[in-house]
Design a protein around this motif. Structure first.
Motif, PDB file in Angstrom:
ATOM      1  N   ARG A  82       6.871  -8.304  17.376  1.00  0.00           N
ATOM      2  CA  ARG A  82       7.625  -7.294  16.614  1.00  0.00           C
ATOM      3  C   ARG A  82       6.897  -5.967  16.778  1.00  0.00           C
ATOM      4  NH1 ARG A  82       6.038  -4.952  11.384  1.00  0.00           N
ATOM      5  NH2 ARG A  82       5.164  -3.737  13.082  1.00  0.00           N
TER       6      ARG A  82
ATOM      7  N   HIS B  68       0.845  -1.197   0.000  1.00  0.00           N
ATOM      8  CA  HIS B  68       0.000   0.000   0.000  1.00  0.00           C
ATOM      9  C   HIS B  68       0.874   1.239   0.000  1.00  0.00           C
ATOM     10  CE1 HIS B  68       1.047  -0.542   4.253  1.00  0.00           C
ATOM     11  NE2 HIS B  68       0.785   0.745   4.430  1.00  0.00           N
TER      12      HIS B  68
ATOM     13  N   ASP C  99       0.722   4.937   2.018  1.00  0.00           N
ATOM     14  CA  ASP C  99      -0.024   5.561   3.106  1.00  0.00           C
ATOM     15  C   ASP C  99      -0.902   6.697   2.587  1.00  0.00           C
ATOM     16  OD1 ASP C  99       1.107   3.748   4.773  1.00  0.00           O
ATOM     17  OD2 ASP C  99       2.503   5.140   5.719  1.00  0.00           O
TER      18      ASP C  99
ATOM     19  N   TRP D  41       8.889   5.367  11.168  1.00  0.00           N
ATOM     20  CA  TRP D  41       8.593   4.025  11.719  1.00  0.00           C
ATOM     21  C   TRP D  41       9.752   3.667  12.628  1.00  0.00           C
ATOM     22  CZ3 TRP D  41      10.182  -1.008  12.096  1.00  0.00           C
ATOM     23  CH2 TRP D  41       9.233  -2.037  12.060  1.00  0.00           C
TER      24      TRP D  41
HETATM   25  O1  LIG Z   1       4.363  -2.223  10.755  1.00  0.00           O
HETATM   26  C1  LIG Z   1       3.655  -2.831   9.962  1.00  0.00           C
HETATM   27  O2  LIG Z   1       3.515  -4.041  10.015  1.00  0.00           O
HETATM   28  C2  LIG Z   1       2.925  -2.081   8.876  1.00  0.00           C
HETATM   29  C3  LIG Z   1       3.063  -0.617   9.014  1.00  0.00           C
HETATM   30  C4  LIG Z   1       2.731   0.139   7.777  1.00  0.00           C
HETATM   31  O3  LIG Z   1       2.680  -0.372   6.709  1.00  0.00           O
HETATM   32  C5  LIG Z   1       2.481   1.564   7.889  1.00  0.00           C
HETATM   33  O4  LIG Z   1       2.661   2.121   8.983  1.00  0.00           O
HETATM   34  O5  LIG Z   1       2.066   2.170   6.883  1.00  0.00           O
END
Ligand SMILES: O=C(O)CCC(=O)C(=O)O
Length: 261
Positions: free
Chosen positions: A220, A123, A125, A140
């Protein structure tokens, strides 16, 4: 400001990693706090703006509330450890180097990814952000190590130059609410983001990324924030009828807004 290597990675790939950005005590404090919050929210308590999404694959599983949680959203305004990180001057310097000196943090989510949890399909965001301008910047933070077994992010370098692609619903049993998948793009060049606790991935809102399932025995965990330019018009509520965004000023005129403001 971005360093030249960060700037060129941003322009070329749409992401870069800041190794050891957050010290271990910050990761530990985040995990402890969300563990407490999940227990309170799961027991029915209303905790400020916090919004918990249970992990569909783990409904009714034994253990703690955190072990049954997929994501805890909207914790960057009311929770001191998360608010302080959203206004961390070293972080804002980086984000301002991309988006400029007037910044809001509009989304926060702690993602647990417990053993057995599914990953999030390919995807962008920006698909989730019906705003009047862009881009948005995501960060992240690896709260625990992200390994091939426990469901790391995978990113497709250069895909931030793509428009927002059409998506299909994620039809897997136990897929999380709202998950969608890009199926019209070649992702073969993607690479995994194998990160140590405290490492920070900074990524463009159009970057194509996914995460894989957690097939390990351990959690995780990651803390994710999204930033946008102050004054952005957010049409999420009008378009979807609900929103989990919460626009919090974090930088004005290049100066971090005080953490207690
Ligand atoms: O941490 C994940 O497993 C997915 C996080 C992600 O895709 C996002 O934050 O857009």
């Amino acid at each position: 400001m971005l360093e030249p290597a960060q700037r060129s990675a941003w322009e070329r790939d749409g992401f870069f990693v800041l190794p050891r950005f957050a010290p271990p005590d910050v990761c530990k404090a985040m995990l402890e706090r969300v563990t407490q919050l999940c227990a309170r929210v799961e027991s029915g308590e209303r905790v400020a703006q916090a919004f918990r999404m249970p992990e569909p694959a783990l409904a009714g599983a034994p253990g703690t509330a955190a072990e049954r949680t997929s994501k805890l959203f909207r914790i960057h305004r009311s929770e001191p450890v998360f608010r302080a990180f959203a206004r961390e001057p070293r972080l804002l310097e980086i984000v301002a180097g991309i988006l400029g000196p007037e910044l809001d943090c509009f989304l926060s989510q702690f993602i647990f990814k417990n053993p057995g949890a599914l990953g999030q399909p390919w995807h962008q965001d920006a698909y989730y952000f019906p705003f009047d301008r862009g881009p948005q910047v995501g960060v992240w933070l690896a709260v625990t190590e992200a390994t091939l077994e426990n469901g790391p992010l995978w990113a497709l370098a250069g895909s931030h130059r793509e428009p927002v692609h059409p998506v299909e619903p994620d039809r897997r049993a136990n897929a999380q609410f709202g998950y969608v998948e890009i199926t019209d793009h070649d992702m073969r060049a993607a690479r995994p983001m194998l990160l140590q606790p405290g490492d920070l991935l900074v990524f463009h809102g159009h970057l194509m990324h996914k995460s894989t399932d957690n097939v390990s025995r351990g959690m995780r965990a990651a803390m994710v924030y999204h930033f946008g330019e102050a004054g952005t018009v957010d049409r999420t509520l009008d378009q979807k009828g609900y929103t989990i965004n919460d626009w919090l000023p974090v930088l004005r005129g290049g100066i971090p807004v005080a953490a207690d403001a």
